[in-house]
Design a protein around this motif. Structure first.
Motif, PDB file in Angstrom:
ATOM      1  N   LEU A  49       0.828  -1.208   0.000  1.00 55.48           N
ATOM      2  CA  LEU A  49       0.000   0.000   0.000  1.00 55.48           C
ATOM      3  C   LEU A  49       0.863   1.260   0.000  1.00 55.48           C
ATOM      4  CD1 LEU A  49      -2.719  -1.091   2.576  1.00 55.48           C
ATOM      5  CD2 LEU A  49      -3.126  -0.572   0.166  1.00 55.48           C
ATOM      6  N   LYS A  99       0.618  -5.006  -6.262  1.00 54.19           N
ATOM      7  CA  LYS A  99       0.018  -3.712  -5.952  1.00 54.19           C
ATOM      8  C   LYS A  99      -1.148  -3.941  -4.988  1.00 54.19           C
ATOM      9  CE  LYS A  99      -0.263  -2.812 -10.503  1.00 54.19           C
ATOM     10  NZ  LYS A  99      -0.828  -2.208 -11.690  1.00 54.19           N
ATOM     11  N   THR A 101      -4.546  -1.721  -2.828  1.00 53.59           N
ATOM     12  CA  THR A 101      -5.297  -0.495  -2.585  1.00 53.59           C
ATOM     13  C   THR A 101      -6.337  -0.752  -1.503  1.00 53.59           C
ATOM     14  OG1 THR A 101      -6.449   1.358  -3.635  1.00 53.59           O
ATOM     15  CG2 THR A 101      -7.133  -0.849  -4.304  1.00 53.59           C
ATOM     16  N   LEU A 108     -11.496   2.708  -6.496  1.00 53.31           N
ATOM     17  CA  LEU A 108     -10.030   2.605  -6.529  1.00 53.31           C
ATOM     18  C   LEU A 108      -9.594   1.188  -6.910  1.00 53.31           C
ATOM     19  CD1 LEU A 108      -9.002   4.675  -3.372  1.00 53.31           C
ATOM     20  CD2 LEU A 108      -8.747   5.332  -5.773  1.00 53.31           C
ATOM     21  N   ILE A 112      -6.361  -1.283 -10.010  1.00 51.18           N
ATOM     22  CA  ILE A 112      -5.330  -2.309  -9.870  1.00 51.18           C
ATOM     23  C   ILE A 112      -5.760  -3.666 -10.417  1.00 51.18           C
ATOM     24  CG2 ILE A 112      -4.277  -1.131  -7.912  1.00 51.18           C
ATOM     25  CD1 ILE A 112      -5.238  -3.555  -6.205  1.00 51.18           C
TER      26      ILE A 112
END
Length: 113
Positions: A49, A99, A101, A108, A112
Protein backbone atom coordinates in the motif's frame (compact mmCIF):
# COMPACT_ATOMS: atom_id res chain seq x y z
CA UNK A 1 -4.35 -13.94 -8.29
CA UNK A 2 -6.39 -11.03 -7.01
CA UNK A 3 -7.13 -11.12 -3.29
CA UNK A 4 -9.74 -9.09 -1.42
CA UNK A 5 -9.61 -8.78 2.36
CA UNK A 6 -13.31 -8.53 2.98
CA UNK A 7 -15.78 -7.84 5.77
CA UNK A 8 -19.28 -8.84 4.60
CA UNK A 9 -20.88 -6.47 7.13
CA UNK A 10 -19.21 -3.43 5.56
CA UNK A 11 -20.98 -1.62 2.72
CA UNK A 12 -17.75 -0.45 1.07
CA UNK A 13 -16.34 -3.96 1.28
CA UNK A 14 -19.46 -5.43 -0.33
CA UNK A 15 -19.21 -2.80 -3.07
CA UNK A 16 -15.57 -3.75 -3.62
CA UNK A 17 -16.48 -7.42 -3.85
CA UNK A 18 -19.16 -6.56 -6.43
CA UNK A 19 -16.55 -4.75 -8.56
CA UNK A 20 -14.39 -7.89 -8.54
CA UNK A 21 -17.35 -10.14 -9.35
CA UNK A 22 -18.30 -7.87 -12.26
CA UNK A 23 -14.71 -7.88 -13.57
CA UNK A 24 -14.95 -11.53 -14.57
CA UNK A 25 -11.46 -12.14 -13.19
CA UNK A 26 -10.52 -14.87 -10.75
CA UNK A 27 -10.06 -13.69 -7.20
CA UNK A 28 -9.78 -14.98 -3.67
CA UNK A 29 -11.90 -13.66 -0.79
CA UNK A 30 -10.34 -13.58 2.66
CA UNK A 31 -12.81 -12.77 5.40
CA UNK A 32 -10.14 -11.37 7.68
CA UNK A 33 -12.39 -11.28 10.74
CA UNK A 34 -12.80 -15.08 10.42
CA UNK A 35 -9.32 -15.85 9.04
CA UNK A 36 -6.87 -13.60 10.91
CA UNK A 37 -4.08 -12.00 8.91
CA UNK A 38 -0.59 -12.95 10.06
CA UNK A 39 1.86 -10.28 11.14
CA UNK A 40 4.08 -11.01 8.13
CA UNK A 41 1.13 -10.76 5.71
CA UNK A 42 -0.11 -7.51 7.28
CA UNK A 43 3.38 -6.01 7.00
CA UNK A 44 3.52 -7.10 3.35
CA UNK A 45 0.12 -5.50 2.66
CA UNK A 46 1.17 -2.25 4.34
CA UNK A 47 4.35 -2.24 2.25
CA UNK A 48 2.36 -2.81 -0.97
CA UNK A 49 0.00 0.00 0.00
CA UNK A 50 3.00 2.29 0.56
CA UNK A 51 1.54 3.70 3.77
CA UNK A 52 2.39 3.87 7.46
CA UNK A 53 0.55 1.33 9.62
CA UNK A 54 -1.44 4.08 11.34
CA UNK A 55 -3.03 4.92 7.97
CA UNK A 56 -4.59 1.45 7.83
CA UNK A 57 -6.33 1.88 11.20
CA UNK A 58 -10.05 2.58 11.41
CA UNK A 59 -9.78 5.38 13.95
CA UNK A 60 -13.54 5.71 14.49
CA UNK A 61 -13.88 2.20 15.92
CA UNK A 62 -14.88 2.21 19.59
CA UNK A 63 -11.90 0.07 20.66
CA UNK A 64 -9.45 2.49 19.04
CA UNK A 65 -11.09 5.49 20.71
CA UNK A 66 -11.22 3.84 24.13
CA UNK A 67 -7.89 2.00 24.22
CA UNK A 68 -5.44 3.59 21.78
CA UNK A 69 -6.39 7.11 20.70
CA UNK A 70 -3.81 9.66 21.76
CA UNK A 71 -1.19 7.06 22.71
CA UNK A 72 2.28 7.11 21.16
CA UNK A 73 2.52 3.73 19.45
CA UNK A 74 5.37 2.40 17.31
CA UNK A 75 4.61 0.96 13.89
CA UNK A 76 5.09 -2.55 15.30
CA UNK A 77 2.68 -1.81 18.16
CA UNK A 78 0.09 -0.53 15.70
CA UNK A 79 0.47 -3.67 13.57
CA UNK A 80 0.14 -5.85 16.67
CA UNK A 81 -2.96 -3.90 17.68
CA UNK A 82 -4.55 -4.53 14.26
CA UNK A 83 -3.71 -8.24 14.43
CA UNK A 84 -5.28 -8.51 17.88
CA UNK A 85 -8.27 -6.35 16.85
CA UNK A 86 -8.90 -6.99 13.14
CA UNK A 87 -11.98 -4.73 13.20
CA UNK A 88 -9.44 -1.89 13.24
CA UNK A 89 -8.17 -2.73 9.74
CA UNK A 90 -9.51 -0.51 6.95
CA UNK A 91 -11.49 -2.39 4.35
CA UNK A 92 -11.70 -3.63 1.75
CA UNK A 93 -8.08 -4.18 0.78
CA UNK A 94 -7.43 -5.59 -2.69
CA UNK A 95 -4.03 -6.99 -3.68
CA UNK A 96 -3.10 -7.80 -7.26
CA UNK A 97 0.26 -8.34 -8.97
CA UNK A 98 2.42 -6.63 -6.37
CA UNK A 99 0.02 -3.71 -5.95
CA UNK A 100 -2.59 -3.02 -3.30
CA UNK A 101 -5.30 -0.50 -2.59
CA UNK A 102 -7.81 0.27 0.11
CA UNK A 103 -11.19 0.34 -1.61
CA UNK A 104 -12.30 3.66 -0.16
CA UNK A 105 -13.89 4.61 -2.42
CA UNK A 106 -14.45 1.17 -3.96
CA UNK A 107 -13.76 2.58 -7.45
CA UNK A 108 -10.03 2.60 -6.53
CA UNK A 109 -10.12 -1.17 -6.94
CA UNK A 110 -10.64 -0.82 -10.69
CA UNK A 111 -7.21 0.82 -10.99
CA UNK A 112 -5.33 -2.31 -9.87
CA UNK A 113 -7.39 -5.04 -11.52
Amino acid sequence: MITIYHNPRCTKSREGLQILENSGKDFEVIKYLDEPISEAKLKEIISLLGIKPINLVRKNEAIWKSDYKGKKLTDDEIISTMINNPKLIERPIVVNNGKATIGRPPSLIIEII
